[in-house]
Design a protein around this motif. Structure first.
Motif, mmCIF file in Angstrom:
data_model
loop_
_atom_site.group_PDB
_atom_site.id
_atom_site.type_symbol
_atom_site.label_atom_id
_atom_site.label_comp_id
_atom_site.label_asym_id
_atom_site.label_seq_id
_atom_site.Cartn_x
_atom_site.Cartn_y
_atom_site.Cartn_z
ATOM 1 N N MET A 1 0.827 -1.209 0.000
ATOM 2 C CA MET A 1 0.000 0.000 0.000
ATOM 3 C C MET A 1 0.863 1.263 0.000
ATOM 4 O O MET A 1 0.559 2.230 -0.698
ATOM 5 C CB MET A 1 -0.945 -0.010 1.199
ATOM 6 C CG MET A 1 -2.065 -1.024 1.052
ATOM 7 S SD MET A 1 -2.943 -1.331 2.600
ATOM 8 C CE MET A 1 -3.932 -2.758 2.138
ATOM 9 N N PHE A 2 1.947 1.228 0.753
ATOM 10 C CA PHE A 2 2.826 2.395 0.771
ATOM 11 C C PHE A 2 3.607 2.524 -0.541
ATOM 12 O O PHE A 2 3.894 3.633 -0.995
ATOM 13 C CB PHE A 2 3.752 2.342 1.979
ATOM 14 C CG PHE A 2 3.048 2.625 3.279
ATOM 15 C CD1 PHE A 2 2.495 3.881 3.520
ATOM 16 C CD2 PHE A 2 2.905 1.647 4.246
ATOM 17 C CE1 PHE A 2 1.820 4.148 4.713
ATOM 18 C CE2 PHE A 2 2.233 1.902 5.432
ATOM 19 C CZ PHE A 2 1.696 3.159 5.667
ATOM 20 N N ILE A 3 3.932 1.391 -1.171
ATOM 21 C CA ILE A 3 4.554 1.456 -2.497
ATOM 22 C C ILE A 3 3.578 2.070 -3.493
ATOM 23 O O ILE A 3 3.944 2.934 -4.311
ATOM 24 C CB ILE A 3 4.998 0.047 -2.948
ATOM 25 C CG1 ILE A 3 6.181 -0.427 -2.098
ATOM 26 C CG2 ILE A 3 5.384 0.060 -4.423
ATOM 27 C CD1 ILE A 3 6.564 -1.868 -2.336
ATOM 28 N N LYS A 4 2.329 1.663 -3.402
ATOM 29 C CA LYS A 4 1.302 2.253 -4.268
ATOM 30 C C LYS A 4 1.167 3.748 -3.999
ATOM 31 O O LYS A 4 0.919 4.548 -4.918
ATOM 32 C CB LYS A 4 -0.036 1.547 -4.053
ATOM 33 C CG LYS A 4 -1.137 2.024 -5.000
ATOM 34 C CD LYS A 4 -2.446 1.280 -4.737
ATOM 35 C CE LYS A 4 -3.571 1.817 -5.628
ATOM 36 N NZ LYS A 4 -4.858 1.151 -5.345
ATOM 37 N N GLY A 5 1.366 4.132 -2.740
ATOM 38 C CA GLY A 5 1.322 5.545 -2.391
ATOM 39 C C GLY A 5 2.424 6.344 -3.073
ATOM 40 O O GLY A 5 2.266 7.549 -3.307
ATOM 41 N N ILE A 6 3.546 5.689 -3.395
ATOM 42 C CA ILE A 6 4.634 6.347 -4.126
ATOM 43 C C ILE A 6 4.351 6.367 -5.626
ATOM 44 O O ILE A 6 4.531 7.387 -6.300
ATOM 45 C CB ILE A 6 5.975 5.626 -3.861
ATOM 46 C CG1 ILE A 6 6.317 5.647 -2.363
ATOM 47 C CG2 ILE A 6 7.103 6.259 -4.670
ATOM 48 C CD1 ILE A 6 7.487 4.747 -1.995
ATOM 49 N N LEU A 7 3.860 5.251 -6.149
ATOM 50 C CA LEU A 7 3.730 5.084 -7.604
ATOM 51 C C LEU A 7 2.348 5.429 -8.141
ATOM 52 O O LEU A 7 2.184 5.551 -9.360
ATOM 53 C CB LEU A 7 4.031 3.624 -7.980
ATOM 54 C CG LEU A 7 5.331 2.998 -7.475
ATOM 55 C CD1 LEU A 7 5.447 1.573 -7.986
ATOM 56 C CD2 LEU A 7 6.537 3.820 -7.915
#
Length: 557
Positions: free
Chosen positions: A493-499
């Motif tokens: 979820m935090f990776i998605k928050g970056i990308l």
């Protein structure tokens, strides 16, 4: 100023003297086996039979690093030396370094696990203790040890680290020098060229990174530089700057950390959206691409996990060959919304060995541990044989006779040194003695290290973690069963928050992560940590203990 004797130095000196007195007969040449029976010993008709060596089996990490000419990790010049000089007949059992959990599980399941097991990871060792597969060491040490028993008396932290919740000691540990193992490096020549200052805050860090990516700091007329690296361990260092760690101590209790993850995700998202970083950073699984970009002179800010001597010998040397005018310097972690922190340190008291509960010769295992912790053993394994691999340098400390010979015959044997407390050699055992100061690039690396020690070991700044990861408590099976399934989904979820572009923000990532946590019964995990901290934090090895050891070592100077 008080005229006092530093306790760490006094302890170190006392231990070294004791070891010399206890073990003065142990050297490259075996001690005589005939006793002196009074004044007419030369006429003695009986000789004492040396005690036969017992057989033991011992694990050793296999990293695939042994040169072919030297044999294998189980059979090489150092396994032979250990068996010749040591008190036991040792059979070495190779364990793949990054598959040790699988290998050890198979060995224990088949009742063929070695007697002595060298392993760093608590999440591998603690379940073996819980299952009763490992031996409590208290009686073995009391009955059969000399040297390690003396170390426990001199340095109680060794016992503290090795003792578990049932009050019994299960792990042997070693003492190590405290130094930063994470760093934030910056191209100082790029700062000067673009008339920029060292960033003091994370907002300034972003601005400097942006300038490095957009304003042609290498002067080649192309937009081909990255402001900062965030792949693999570089990203973990950026997390630390924001104290984006899962658990923090707040208001006297352990709390699950969310706000700091929002802040660091927003920071990384800005870098990604604006092309300040390598947009393919997620595919750089081991950081090799970021390292290559750095040594090719294409990265302005390089957060990394660092071995300072190796960095000088390799990355810095390569950078200076590719870009001779490059100037690299460590800088303090900038102040983030969470505060300003020291980075992660090396583990000053590291548990490295456990004993199979089924061992047939615990006395031989203990004697082998005593042999390994001897200063003479540690020095030989670290430096090689005097005259063959090293000679005394101008400082009186060992210097390699040949770097090529050292690399071929000595440098790969570190996993035989997992009981070596080199910091007890206060003259020659420190990390800084590993630099070759006659080499200009290594001298540069040495200066970087000394500066990093000043910047990163500031006791007025808080340590970024609760403790070193190897000293974090082991979750019980029922709590681990709740925690494990949530780790990857929340990380994603935090990776998605970056990308995720403008449609998915850092705030939304945090909200979704907290929802996942709540639905997955994260409260049970939080409650367990709160109870652990309330009941056991006084017996745990925490950040304050790391700082205490650090200050003791620094006061030796």
């Amino acid at each position: 100023m008080k005229n006092t004797v530093n306790p760490w130095l006094a302890k170190s000196a006392a231990l070294l003297i004791t070891l010399v007195l206890l073990l003065s007969g142990c050297s490259q040449t075996p001690a005589p086996t005939e006793p002196e029976d009074g004044p007419d010993a030369t006429n003695a008709t009986e000789t004492k039979t040396p005690e036969a060596k017992k057989d033991i089996s011992v694990t050793v990490y296999d990293r695939g690093s042994v040169p072919a000419a030297e044999g294998t990790i189980e059979d090489n010049r150092w396994t032979k030396w250990i068996n010749e000089q040591g008190p036991a007949n040792v059979k070495f059992v190779a364990v793949p370094r990054f598959e040790s959990q699988q290998k050890l599980n198979v060995l224990f399941a088949s009742s063929s696990a070695p007697d002595l097991i060298f392993e760093y990871a608590p999440h591998i060792k603690n379940p073996l203790i819980d299952q009763g597969l490992l031996m409590p060491l208290d009686d073995m040490i009391e009955e059969h040890s000399t040297t390690y028993k003396q170390m426990l008396q001199q340095y109680p932290a060794l016992k503290k680290v090795g003792t578990k919740a049932d009050g019994k000691m299960y792990e042997f540990a070693r003492l190590a020098e405290v130094y930063p193992i994470h760093a934030l490096l910056i191209r100082e020549d790029w700062l000067k060229k673009l008339d920029l200052q060292i960033p003091q805050t994370t907002e300034e860090l972003y601005q400097v990174a942006k300038a490095f990516a957009e304003n042609d700091p290498d002067g080649n007329g192309e937009k081909d530089t990255y402001g900062i690296a965030i792949s693999f361990q570089s990203g973990q260092v950026v997390d630390q700057i924001f104290q984006a760690t899962r658990w923090v101590v707040k208001d006297g209790t352990v709390t699950r950390n969310w706000d700091n993850f929002t802040a660091v995700t927003d920071f990384k998202k800005r870098l990604f959206d604006e092309g300040i970083i390598d947009k393919d950073f997620l595919n750089d699984k081991n950081g090799a691409k970021a390292k290559q970009d750095f040594v090719n002179g294409k990265v302005g800010i390089y957060p990394l996990q660092i071995n300072w001597v190796s960095f000088a010998q390799n990355e810095l040397t390569s950078l200076k060959k590719n870009v001779p005018d490059a100037v690299v310097t460590p800088i303090p972690y900038p102040k983030s919304p969470a505060g300003q922190f020291n980075p992660a340190f090396s583990n000053p008291v590291q548990a490295t060995a456990v004993v199979n509960a089924s061992t047939k010769n615990p006395d031989a295992v203990m004697k082998y541990i005593d042999f390994l912790v001897k200063p003479e053993t540690a020095n030989t394994l670290r430096n090689g044989i005097e005259g063959e691999h090293w000679k005394a340098g101008a400082s009186g400390c060992p210097e390699p006779v040949s770097m090529d010979k050292r690399k071929e015959e000595v440098a790969w044997n570190g996993d035989f040194q997992m009981m070596s407390s080199t910091i007890l050699d206060t003259k020659c055992g420190k990390l800084e003695t590993g630099f070759n100061l006659s080499d200009p690039v290594q001298k540069e690396g040495f200066d970087m290290y000394k500066k990093a020690m000043e910047l990163y070991t500031d006791p007025s700044k808080p340590y970024v973690e609760i403790t070193h990861p190897e000293h974090m408590p082991q979750l019980p099976k029922d709590i681990e069963a709740i925690s494990a399934p949530m780790v990857k989904p929340i990380d994603d979820m935090f990776i998605k928050g970056i990308l995720g572009g403008k449609g998915y923000t850092a705030e939304q990532a945090t909200k979704d992560a907290k929802d996942t946590w709540d639905k997955g019964n994260g409260k049970a995990i939080e409650d367990w940590f709160k109870q652990w901290y309330e009941k056991d934090s006084n017996n745990a090895f925490l950040a304050k203990d790391i700082y205490e050891v650090m200050e003791q070592q620094q006061s030796q100077k």
